[in-house]
Design an enzyme around this catalytic site. Structure first.
Site, short mmCIF file in Angstrom:
data_model
loop_
_atom_site.label_atom_id
_atom_site.label_comp_id
_atom_site.label_asym_id
_atom_site.label_seq_id
_atom_site.Cartn_x
_atom_site.Cartn_y
_atom_site.Cartn_z
CD GLU A 48 -3.04 -0.49 0.03
OE1 GLU A 48 -3.06 -0.18 -1.18
OE2 GLU A 48 -3.60 -1.51 0.49
CG HIS A 49 -0.17 4.89 0.59
ND1 HIS A 49 -0.61 6.02 -0.06
CD2 HIS A 49 -1.19 4.48 1.39
CE1 HIS A 49 -1.86 6.30 0.36
NE2 HIS A 49 -2.23 5.38 1.22
CB SER A 82 -25.14 6.85 -13.57
OG SER A 82 -25.51 7.86 -12.65
N GLY A 142 -16.85 5.30 -3.20
CA GLY A 142 -16.11 5.85 -2.06
C GLY A 142 -15.73 4.79 -1.04
CB SER A 147 -16.05 3.17 -7.15
OG SER A 147 -15.60 4.27 -6.40
CG ASP A 202 -6.59 2.18 -7.43
OD1 ASP A 202 -5.89 1.45 -6.72
OD2 ASP A 202 -7.03 3.28 -7.06
C1 GLA Z 1 -5.32 4.58 -3.88
C2 GLA Z 1 -4.63 5.03 -5.15
C3 GLA Z 1 -3.57 4.04 -5.59
C4 GLA Z 1 -2.64 3.65 -4.45
C5 GLA Z 1 -3.44 3.32 -3.19
C6 GLA Z 1 -2.56 3.09 -2.00
O1 GLA Z 1 -6.07 3.44 -4.14
O2 GLA Z 1 -5.56 5.21 -6.19
O3 GLA Z 1 -2.85 4.56 -6.68
O4 GLA Z 1 -1.70 4.65 -4.20
O5 GLA Z 1 -4.37 4.33 -2.86
O6 GLA Z 1 -1.79 1.94 -2.16
#
Ligand code: GLA
Length: 432
Positions: A48-49, A82, A142, A147, A202
């Site tokens: 993550e991140h 939508s 959200g 999404s 994502d």
């Molecule tokens: C969000 C961002 C991703 C990534 C994550 C953390 O989902 O869209 O690009 O940085 O946070 O891992």
């Protein structure tokens, strides 16, 4: 004790998604769509991140998808609808739309779809046709489950086909290099048209995952490895807990984390924090601590998270690839890596929130092998690795903990590694 059964958010089946999007299209545009395309949301198992730091991530595609019924137009007009906006169709023109903050700025949700055409034109695909499109998504909005990337990626595969760009291939036989290019365009859409400074995890998950697999994504060079991740075969399940605590990726917090990482990399003389090897981390942290800015402590913490998280991701991928069943000590180790990831995000990256922490603690106390927040944080969703027959008990324990804390009730999803974006079976385009 709460007597209510935990609420699971079901995924629309491909048929339901096709029918719902087609029905909305017919109702509003009084015509047949050329087809229905879809793109999944995602959960990230670990990493993550790390994406905007050039590190590793390990997402899976969800069975929860955005479905887009779309028909090519002969002019440059885009019309979008939508279920939430059926009373007022969004209408725009590809010749005048532009990035957030410019006169061509478009409505938030529309920017994720029309913005992909805008981005593809900047990538050399000039003079794309306009289109009418009806969106029906079952990716919780959200909820930290991508999404918005699902919207972008459904538009990407639809435009790819109706404008004959030849990039995506099919979900069954994807063109991975072409999809990587679509990822770049979807990320540009999110960054510039929607104004959220996110990395590419994502969109890569939505376009490049494989059914039954997790996607090891090396964000330095965009290379991927498909890691077998058939939890059901191991008697396990991945429970997603949507905390319902709303998160936003364009409210400054996400951007502040990203900027701190960039500052730390600059001080350390590297291009990206992924360039710091885990063995070199203690020395790097000493150097950051010795800088005289007010933010030395912040930079130490953010850097420690990123470098240790990349190491945890590498270790979990190695575990999952060793060919042995995910049981016993191996399962415990996988759970420990997930737990350690959450702790690092809580303490060093400071991007969790009470709802995420309570979800993770309650899931662990109810027998989860490991649990962590997933996605950007500050709200959104958590995941728990649980025995398949314990899914409902763990969900109930989390729901009870939420009730004790006075939080809104959470929702739950069953995360099965699903297919990447593609086209749903329905009639072939009738024109052109
Ligand atoms: C969000 C961002 C991703 C990534 C994550 C953390 O989902 O869209 O690009 O940085 O946070 O891992």
């Amino acid at each position: 004790m709460t007597n209510d059964a935990p609420v699971f958010a079901p995924a629309l089946s491909p048929q339901e998604g096709t029918e719902a999007a087609t029905a909305l299209f017919r109702e509003v545009f009084e015509a047949e769509p050329d087809g229905v395309w879809y793109a999944p949301g995602r959960v990230n198992i670990i990493g993550e991140h790390t994406d905007y730091n050039g590190g590793l991530a390990l997402p899976i595609a969800l069975p929860h998808r955005a479905h887009l019924a779309l028909r090519r137009r002969e002019d440059r007009v885009v019309r979008l609808v939508s279920p939430q906006t059926r009373e007022k169709v969004d209408v725009m023109d590809l010749d005048t739309i532009g990035p957030k903050g410019t006169p061509g700025e478009v409505a938030h949700w529309a920017s994720y779809i029309a913005g992909v055409a805008w981005s593809l034109e900047r990538d050399g695909f000039e003079n794309l046709p306009g289109f009418d499109a009806a969106l029906v998504s079952c990716v919780p909005l959200g909820g930290g489950l991508s999404s918005s990337a699902a919207l972008e990626c459904s538009a990407a595969v639809a435009i790819d086909e109706v404008a004959h760009l030849g990039l995506a291939g099919t979900a069954q036989e994807p063109d991975d290099a072409g999809r990587a290019r679509l990822v770049t365009n979807c990320v540009r859409t999110e960054n510039e048209m929607a104004g959220a400074p996110t990395g590419g995890m994502d969109q890569s998950a939505s376009l490049r995952c494989r059914e039954g697999h997790a996607l090891e994504l090396d964000c330095r060079d965009g290379s991927v490895t498909h890691v077998p991740f058939d939890l059901a075969a191991e008697g396990l399940a991945l429970l997603v807990i949507d905390t319902k605590a709303k998160h936003s990726l364009d409210d400054g917090q996400y951007g502040a984390r990203r900027a701190a990482c960039e500052r730390a990399a600059e001080i350390l003389g590297v291009e990206l924090l992924a360039d710091i090897a885990i063995e070199d981390l203690p020395g790097a942290l000493e150097r950051l601590a010795a800088t005289d800015g007010d933010d030395a402590d912040e930079l130490v913490k953010r850097t420690r998270h990123v470098v240790t998280e990349i190491d945890r991701t590498r270790r979990l991928v190695a575990l999952l690839q060793d060919g042995q069943p995910l049981r016993g000590e191996k399962l415990s180790e996988a759970g420990r890596l997930m737990d350690a990831s959450h702790e690092s995000l809580r303490v060093d990256y400071e991007c969790t929130c009470p709802e995420l922490d309570v979800a993770v603690e309650a899931a662990r106390a109810a027998g989860a092998h490991g649990a962590r927040m997933t996605g950007g944080g500050f709200g959104g969703s958590a995941i728990a690795l649980v025995d398949a027959d314990a899914v409902h008990d763990v969900a109930r324990a989390v729901a009870e903990a939420y009730q004790r804390e006075g939080f809104n009730p959470p929702a739950f999803l069953d995360a099965v590694p699903a297919a990447p974006a593609g086209r749903l079976a329905c009639a072939a385009p009738t024109h052109r």
